[in-house]
Design an enzyme around this catalytic site. Structure first.
Site, mmCIF file in Angstrom:
data_model
loop_
_atom_site.group_PDB
_atom_site.id
_atom_site.type_symbol
_atom_site.label_atom_id
_atom_site.label_comp_id
_atom_site.label_asym_id
_atom_site.label_seq_id
_atom_site.Cartn_x
_atom_site.Cartn_y
_atom_site.Cartn_z
ATOM 1 N N LYS A 263 0.854 -1.192 0.000
ATOM 2 C CA LYS A 263 0.000 0.000 0.000
ATOM 3 C C LYS A 263 0.886 1.237 0.000
ATOM 4 O O LYS A 263 1.796 1.360 0.832
ATOM 5 C CB LYS A 263 -0.874 -0.046 1.268
ATOM 6 C CG LYS A 263 -2.194 0.662 1.172
ATOM 7 C CD LYS A 263 -3.034 0.303 2.406
ATOM 8 C CE LYS A 263 -4.304 1.092 2.481
ATOM 9 N NZ LYS A 263 -4.994 0.853 3.767
HETATM 10 O O1 G3P Z 1 -8.955 1.903 4.716
HETATM 11 C C1 G3P Z 1 -8.793 3.215 5.176
HETATM 12 C C2 G3P Z 1 -9.546 3.397 6.435
HETATM 13 O O2 G3P Z 1 -8.933 2.678 7.444
HETATM 14 C C3 G3P Z 1 -9.731 4.773 6.840
HETATM 15 O O3 G3P Z 1 -10.894 4.785 7.581
HETATM 16 O O4 G3P Z 1 -12.515 5.627 9.199
HETATM 17 O O5 G3P Z 1 -10.057 6.164 9.435
HETATM 18 O O6 G3P Z 1 -11.407 7.222 7.653
HETATM 19 P P1 G3P Z 1 -11.214 6.026 8.512
#
Ligand code: G3P
Length: 217
Positions: free
Chosen positions: A83
């Site tokens: 990634k």
């Molecule tokens: O896959 C990316 C994710 O982990 C981000 O999620 O909820 O931190 O915006 P969030």
């Protein structure tokens, strides 16, 4: 639509894996921090039972260093997707690593143009962040739709991996738009099974069954 699980919590992944719900896993530096585990060790443990793509994220900012980190992460298991962030150095890294045959997941995508250029750089997956766009009063789902249209217009093979999924409705809407994958926290995957009328109906059936005085076993 494939389900990836967005966590480095091995027990949570195992529970969903045993139900056949895990087509892959995504992690990021914040999720590694939350797990309290060493990135190399926890990623190896996840890859010991998850056969689909497992994303492990580089942390360097310069392409040369990202490439070295990506090669080290990719050596953990054949199903690692390296990634990389959607920066110019990340795109250079994507081009090199995808050219070497590794899967690459380009993350932190917030625009259709970013998704277009990641596809040109050979990304296996593009990760548009829905929830974080919603957080600033933009529409994350519009972005998924735009990327779907662009990729279909030109037959790009890069898979749309909808990320920053916060709700069960996000999952449904991504499925309707045609995202290839959603990556969601375990709690969101579990919420897909819930409906208030299911609970209410089951309560009624249980109460009526008790009144029959019958037993099946
Ligand atoms: O896959 C990316 C994710 O982990 C981000 O999620 O909820 O931190 O915006 P969030």
């Amino acid at each position: 639509m494939k389900f990836f699980i967005d966590t480095a919590d091995v027990d949570a992944i195992r529970e969903l894996h045993d139900l056949g719900m895990v087509d892959g896993v995504t992690t990021n530096p914040s999720l590694i921090l939350k797990s309290g585990r060493n990135i190399l060790e926890v990623t190896k443990e996840i890859c010991s039972f998850v056969k689909g793509p497992v994303s492990a994220e580089v942390v360097a900012l310069k392409a040369e260093d990202m490439i070295a980190e990506g090669r080290k992460l990719a050596a953990i298991a054949p199903n690692i997707a390296v990634k990389v962030p959607l920066t110019w150095d990340g795109l250079k890294t994507c081009k090199v690593l995808s050219g070497e045959g590794f899967m690459v997941n380009v993350t932190l995508c917030f625009s259709a143009n970013q998704a277009l250029i990641a596809a040109k750089a050979g990304a296996t997956f593009i990760s548009p962040f829905i929830g974080r766009l919603d957080d600033i009063n933009l529409d994350g789902l519009d972005l998924i739709g735009d990327i779907r249209t662009i990729y279909d217009n030109y037959d790009f093979k890069t898979q749309i991996l909808a990320a920053s999924i916060r709700t069960a409705n996000h999952v449904k809407d991504c499925a309707l738009i045609g995202a290839d994958v959603v990556t969601a926290p375990p709690a969101v995957i579990k919420a897909l099974a819930s409906h208030v009328l299911t609970d209410k109906g089951l309560d009624q059936f249980t109460a009526d069954w008790a009144k029959t005085g019958q037993k099946i076993l």
